[in-house]
Design a protein around this motif. Structure first.
Motif, PDB file in Angstrom:
ATOM      1  N   SER A 192      -6.738  -2.012  -4.332  1.00 21.40           N
ATOM      2  CA  SER A 192      -6.109  -1.859  -3.116  1.00 21.40           C
ATOM      3  C   SER A 192      -4.396  -1.732  -3.095  1.00 21.40           C
ATOM      4  O   SER A 192      -3.953  -1.174  -2.220  1.00 21.40           O
ATOM      5  CB  SER A 192      -6.217  -3.299  -2.410  1.00 21.40           C
ATOM      6  OG  SER A 192      -7.816  -3.535  -2.454  1.00 21.40           O
ATOM      7  N   LYS A 193      -3.771  -2.378  -4.125  1.00 20.47           N
ATOM      8  CA  LYS A 193      -2.432  -2.278  -4.165  1.00 20.47           C
ATOM      9  C   LYS A 193      -2.046  -0.639  -4.523  1.00 20.47           C
ATOM     10  O   LYS A 193      -1.192  -0.117  -4.100  1.00 20.47           O
ATOM     11  CB  LYS A 193      -1.806  -2.898  -5.543  1.00 20.47           C
ATOM     12  CG  LYS A 193      -1.382  -4.379  -5.271  1.00 20.47           C
ATOM     13  CD  LYS A 193      -0.835  -5.136  -6.669  1.00 20.47           C
ATOM     14  CE  LYS A 193       0.362  -4.212  -6.958  1.00 20.47           C
ATOM     15  NZ  LYS A 193       1.141  -5.110  -7.950  1.00 20.47           N
ATOM     16  N   GLN A 194      -2.903   0.105  -5.377  1.00 18.79           N
ATOM     17  CA  GLN A 194      -2.911   1.343  -5.514  1.00 18.79           C
ATOM     18  C   GLN A 194      -2.905   2.269  -4.340  1.00 18.79           C
ATOM     19  O   GLN A 194      -2.168   3.149  -4.225  1.00 18.79           O
ATOM     20  CB  GLN A 194      -3.807   2.009  -6.763  1.00 18.79           C
ATOM     21  CG  GLN A 194      -3.567   1.315  -8.103  1.00 18.79           C
ATOM     22  CD  GLN A 194      -4.568   1.546  -9.127  1.00 18.79           C
ATOM     23  OE1 GLN A 194      -5.062   2.759  -9.088  1.00 18.79           O
ATOM     24  NE2 GLN A 194      -5.116   0.485  -9.865  1.00 18.79           N
ATOM     25  N   VAL A 195      -3.940   1.976  -3.642  1.00 20.45           N
ATOM     26  CA  VAL A 195      -4.187   2.644  -2.265  1.00 20.45           C
ATOM     27  C   VAL A 195      -3.194   2.485  -1.362  1.00 20.45           C
ATOM     28  O   VAL A 195      -2.771   3.399  -0.858  1.00 20.45           O
ATOM     29  CB  VAL A 195      -5.591   2.390  -1.791  1.00 20.45           C
ATOM     30  CG1 VAL A 195      -5.738   3.100  -0.561  1.00 20.45           C
ATOM     31  CG2 VAL A 195      -6.838   2.774  -2.708  1.00 20.45           C
ATOM     32  N   ILE A 196      -2.790   1.186  -1.390  1.00 19.39           N
ATOM     33  CA  ILE A 196      -1.508   1.152  -0.356  1.00 19.39           C
ATOM     34  C   ILE A 196      -0.332   1.834  -0.705  1.00 19.39           C
ATOM     35  O   ILE A 196       0.298   2.417  -0.010  1.00 19.39           O
ATOM     36  CB  ILE A 196      -1.117  -0.449  -0.133  1.00 19.39           C
ATOM     37  CG1 ILE A 196      -2.446  -1.164   0.462  1.00 19.39           C
ATOM     38  CG2 ILE A 196      -0.088  -0.689   0.215  1.00 19.39           C
ATOM     39  CD1 ILE A 196      -2.355  -2.741   0.457  1.00 19.39           C
ATOM     40  N   ALA A 197       0.156   1.940  -1.911  1.00 22.77           N
ATOM     41  CA  ALA A 197       1.281   2.355  -2.593  1.00 22.77           C
ATOM     42  C   ALA A 197       0.981   4.209  -2.322  1.00 22.77           C
ATOM     43  O   ALA A 197       1.974   4.593  -1.795  1.00 22.77           O
ATOM     44  CB  ALA A 197       1.581   2.075  -3.989  1.00 22.77           C
ATOM     45  N   LYS A 198      -0.071   4.604  -2.849  1.00 24.71           N
ATOM     46  CA  LYS A 198      -0.223   6.246  -2.681  1.00 24.71           C
ATOM     47  C   LYS A 198      -0.144   6.523  -1.317  1.00 24.71           C
ATOM     48  O   LYS A 198       0.133   7.695  -1.286  1.00 24.71           O
ATOM     49  CB  LYS A 198      -1.584   6.395  -3.393  1.00 24.71           C
ATOM     50  CG  LYS A 198      -2.042   7.924  -3.254  1.00 24.71           C
ATOM     51  CD  LYS A 198      -3.598   8.135  -3.938  1.00 24.71           C
ATOM     52  CE  LYS A 198      -3.806   9.660  -3.768  1.00 24.71           C
ATOM     53  NZ  LYS A 198      -2.886  10.660  -4.676  1.00 24.71           N
ATOM     54  N   TYR A 199      -0.747   5.880  -0.463  1.00 23.63           N
ATOM     55  CA  TYR A 199      -0.822   6.549   1.148  1.00 23.63           C
ATOM     56  C   TYR A 199       0.209   5.707   1.995  1.00 23.63           C
ATOM     57  O   TYR A 199       0.428   6.120   2.921  1.00 23.63           O
ATOM     58  CB  TYR A 199      -2.238   6.063   1.680  1.00 23.63           C
ATOM     59  CG  TYR A 199      -3.414   7.077   0.930  1.00 23.63           C
ATOM     60  CD1 TYR A 199      -3.554   8.475   0.954  1.00 23.63           C
ATOM     61  CD2 TYR A 199      -4.242   6.150   0.082  1.00 23.63           C
ATOM     62  CE1 TYR A 199      -4.255   9.155   0.285  1.00 23.63           C
ATOM     63  CE2 TYR A 199      -5.389   6.967  -0.706  1.00 23.63           C
ATOM     64  CZ  TYR A 199      -5.318   8.311  -0.445  1.00 23.63           C
ATOM     65  OH  TYR A 199      -6.549   8.954  -1.344  1.00 23.63           O
ATOM     66  N   GLU A 200       1.184   5.002   1.149  1.00 24.22           N
ATOM     67  CA  GLU A 200       2.039   4.360   2.119  1.00 24.22           C
ATOM     68  C   GLU A 200       1.600   3.837   3.387  1.00 24.22           C
ATOM     69  O   GLU A 200       2.130   3.563   4.268  1.00 24.22           O
ATOM     70  CB  GLU A 200       3.317   5.047   2.429  1.00 24.22           C
ATOM     71  CG  GLU A 200       3.908   6.116   1.248  1.00 24.22           C
ATOM     72  CD  GLU A 200       5.019   6.920   1.683  1.00 24.22           C
ATOM     73  OE1 GLU A 200       4.644   7.689   2.631  1.00 24.22           O
ATOM     74  OE2 GLU A 200       6.112   6.865   1.002  1.00 24.22           O
ATOM     75  N   LEU A 201       0.632   2.977   3.147  1.00 23.83           N
ATOM     76  CA  LEU A 201       0.033   2.183   4.189  1.00 23.83           C
ATOM     77  C   LEU A 201       0.657   0.943   4.718  1.00 23.83           C
ATOM     78  O   LEU A 201       0.466   0.596   5.683  1.00 23.83           O
ATOM     79  CB  LEU A 201      -1.651   1.674   3.693  1.00 23.83           C
ATOM     80  CG  LEU A 201      -2.577   2.760   3.291  1.00 23.83           C
ATOM     81  CD1 LEU A 201      -3.621   2.143   2.752  1.00 23.83           C
ATOM     82  CD2 LEU A 201      -2.673   3.920   4.323  1.00 23.83           C
ATOM     83  N   ASP A 202       1.626   0.485   3.750  1.00 24.36           N
ATOM     84  CA  ASP A 202       2.310  -0.508   4.419  1.00 24.36           C
ATOM     85  C   ASP A 202       4.018  -0.022   4.914  1.00 24.36           C
ATOM     86  O   ASP A 202       4.638  -0.775   5.074  1.00 24.36           O
ATOM     87  CB  ASP A 202       2.703  -1.780   3.102  1.00 24.36           C
ATOM     88  CG  ASP A 202       3.276  -0.811   1.927  1.00 24.36           C
ATOM     89  OD1 ASP A 202       3.635   0.120   2.071  1.00 24.36           O
ATOM     90  OD2 ASP A 202       3.708  -1.912   1.022  1.00 24.36           O
ATOM     91  N   LYS A 203       4.016   1.077   5.062  1.00 22.78           N
ATOM     92  CA  LYS A 203       5.171   1.712   5.613  1.00 22.78           C
ATOM     93  C   LYS A 203       5.434   1.136   7.265  1.00 22.78           C
ATOM     94  O   LYS A 203       4.439   1.211   8.077  1.00 22.78           O
ATOM     95  CB  LYS A 203       5.316   3.215   5.747  1.00 22.78           C
ATOM     96  CG  LYS A 203       6.426   3.706   6.125  1.00 22.78           C
ATOM     97  CD  LYS A 203       6.565   5.226   5.917  1.00 22.78           C
ATOM     98  CE  LYS A 203       7.867   5.919   6.241  1.00 22.78           C
ATOM     99  NZ  LYS A 203       7.759   7.521   6.113  1.00 22.78           N
ATOM    100  N   GLY A 204       6.739   0.450   7.385  1.00 21.56           N
ATOM    101  CA  GLY A 204       7.040  -0.066   8.732  1.00 21.56           C
ATOM    102  C   GLY A 204       6.360  -1.115   8.926  1.00 21.56           C
ATOM    103  O   GLY A 204       6.742  -1.750  10.219  1.00 21.56           O
TER     104      GLY A 204
END
Length: 549
Positions: A192-204
């Motif tokens: 999940s950490k990798q996916v969040i980072a790759k797709y910038e899911l936590d941006k903003g």
């Protein structure tokens, strides 16, 4: 090792993690279409082996998923009969009455459960519907498609040497491909950490916040046992050093769950969460209950506490994040399992509709819409300011202003405070050692309180020693230069399993990782001040073996 050839298996939906979120998704998919090919991959030696939760369960999630769960024999039988809340001083206590608390804080209709056993039962329900469940299968890599979408995962890699090269008995594992991949790994999952980072899911969004939850199961004197009693405390021994509190739940068979949560945004790097837990048990309220009893199990795990404002985007091409991979814990209620179940159900319904419409590997936006606008969003949005108030202004503000804010949300659907931010990450909140006093902790007595390594043996954790350490350092020298020299080595204290230690401290300090002790709480990945420690999955089946946590 990119030249490794692996066999592939094709499914409609691949689910990582046999927790309440992943199993709920699997069950719902099969309820909607018995012909769907669904697989669940679980890194624990069996379903439930890595599940640790309080837990008082709000049954709304299981009600929505399996309405006849009582008739089907779910291990959800101990109703909450009494609800107590205390503020503790070192020797005394003050009861906080229930009547000023918002209705959402009421535990009437909830159940004291072992979530490990609930998940074991849910796995039986899933398998009866035709879901394939593979325990002992760690998922070590994401498989991406030609257009950058998530296509599947690598699972079941065994036999690596300590240096990461293939050993004599190396098994490369398999690629499991799906039209959609669900990540239900729990808090701070490595994929999940990798996916969040790759797709910038936590941006903003606000940084995720965490707590460390430690738990023991005790068998106590039957004369002291009060089945169905729920007790929560705040205050001593943490005081102003950290936020947090305790839970004491009387289940059946004269057993009691005793747990302690420390919020990981504490500043003083000398704080020792495990020893705060052990000290807490010597308060008269707890000591009197436990005397004459015996501890039968121990474990620990991180808890996502950021809530509404810290939830990242939940979908990317081909993948959806479920439950605690997003962070769906209602902090004042100390509950998240119901939301995990509801998230799995919602993701399944979105994937079913997509597959039925002939779609593959796109973003399941309907899932995210349901989470944010449905029951989960309503549950989390109404309590969104309690945690930041607690973090910024302390316990009193959390109880008074936080209580008022929950009331206005409950009655009018609005908050007079708007939506407060969390500020720093928990790692960045850690202060330099020179600015804070050391804390003197009493020695465990071996009867009520225990040393850390003795307690870890009651987690029954085990890791094959010939494999590479699953705890990686980005820059090995940083642990001495930063962790030790600037912060006095908090890694040797924040870990509830004694994984990290500094040796030869009188000469040239050396950092040692005893990865065999790891109980997979992931606190190190969260709290390390330099963010230098990365938690990854060990080979399948390794880790704790919790009986009925």
């Amino acid at each position: 090792m990119s030249d490794i050839q692996r066999e592939t298996m094709e499914y409609d939906v691949v689910i990582v993690g046999a927790g309440p979120a992943g199993l709920s998704a699997a069950i719902r998919l099969k309820q909607l279409d018995a012909e769907l090919e669904v697989v669940v991959l679980e890194k624990g030696s069996e379903v439930g082996a890595h599940i640790l939760s309080g837990a008082v369960l709000d049954p709304c999630g299981i009600d929505a998923l399996i309405p006849d769960w009582k008739e089907k024999g779910a291990p959800i039988t101990v109703k909450v009969k009494e609800d107590n809340f205390y503020l503790l001083g070192e020797e005394g206590k003050a009861r906080v009455p229930n009547w000023p608390m918002p209705p959402l804080m009421n535990n009437h209709g909830n159940y004291i459960v072992s979530m490990g056993n609930v998940c074991r039962w849910m796995a039986e329900q899933a398998e009866a519907l035709g879901v394939e469940i593979f325990p002992g299968m760690s998922c070590s890599e994401i498989v991406y498609g030609e257009n950058g979408e998530v296509k599947g995962v690598v699972a079941g890699e065994f036999g690596l040497n300590p240096d990461g090269t293939p050993g004599d008995g190396y098994e490369p594992g398999m690629e499991l491909h799906g039209k959609y991949v669900f990540l239900g790994e729990g808090v701070r999952g490595s994929l999940s950490k990798q996916v969040i980072a790759k797709y910038e899911l936590d941006k903003g969004v606000e940084p995720q916040k965490y707590g460390l939850g430690m738990k023991e199961i005790w068998e106590i004197d039957p004369a002291k046992h009060r089945e169905g009693t729920v007790t929560h405390t705040m205050g001593w021994p943490l005081g102003k050093n950290a936020g947090g509190g305790s839970f004491i739940y009387h289940l059946d068979n004269n057993q009691v769950y005793v747990g302690f949560v420390v919020h990981l945004n504490y500043e003083n790097p000398h704080l020792y969460p495990y020893m705060e837990f052990q000290r807490f048990k010597h308060h008269p309220l707890v000591k009197d209950l436990l005397e004459g009893g015996k501890r039968v199990a121990y474990g620990a795990r991180a808890i996502s506490e950021g809530g509404w404002q810290s939830m990242p985007k939940m979908v990317a091409p081909g993948v959806a994040l479920l439950g605690c991979s997003v962070g769906m814990v209602n902090v004042p209620r100390i509950k998240g399992n119901h939301n995990a179940m509801l998230s799995g159900k919602a993701a399944a319904e979105a994937a079913f509709d997509a597959i039925k419409a002939g779609r593959v590997s796109d973003e399941l936006t309907a899932y995210e819409t349901e989470v944010r606008n449905g029951a989960i969003g309503k549950d989390l949005k109404s309590v969104r300011n309690v945690k930041p108030l607690w973090s910024k202004y302390g316990l009193s503000a959390s109880l008074s202003l936080g209580g008022l804010d929950m009331w206005t949300n409950s009655l009018f659907g609005v908050s007079v405070l708007g939506t407060l931010g969390h500020g720093k990450s928990d790692a960045a909140a850690t202060g330099k050692a020179s600015k804070f006093p050391k804390i003197d902790y009493p020695k465990p007595d071996g009867k009520i309180s225990f040393d850390r390594l003795t307690n870890v043996s009651f987690a029954m954790t085990n890791h094959e020693e010939s494999q590479p350490s699953h705890l990686k350092l980005k820059e090995p020298e940083k642990q001495v230069e930063v962790d030790w020299k600037e912060f006095a080595g908090p890694s040797q204290r924040y870990c509830p399993a004694g994984v990290y230690e500094f040796v030869d401290t009188d000469t040239e300090p050396r950092f040692v990782i005893n990865f065999q002790n790891c109980v997979h709480c992931k606190t190190c990945d969260i709290k390390d001040p330099a963010q230098n420690i990365v938690w990854t999955t060990p080979q399948g089946g390794d880790g704790p073996n919790y009986p009925n946590m």
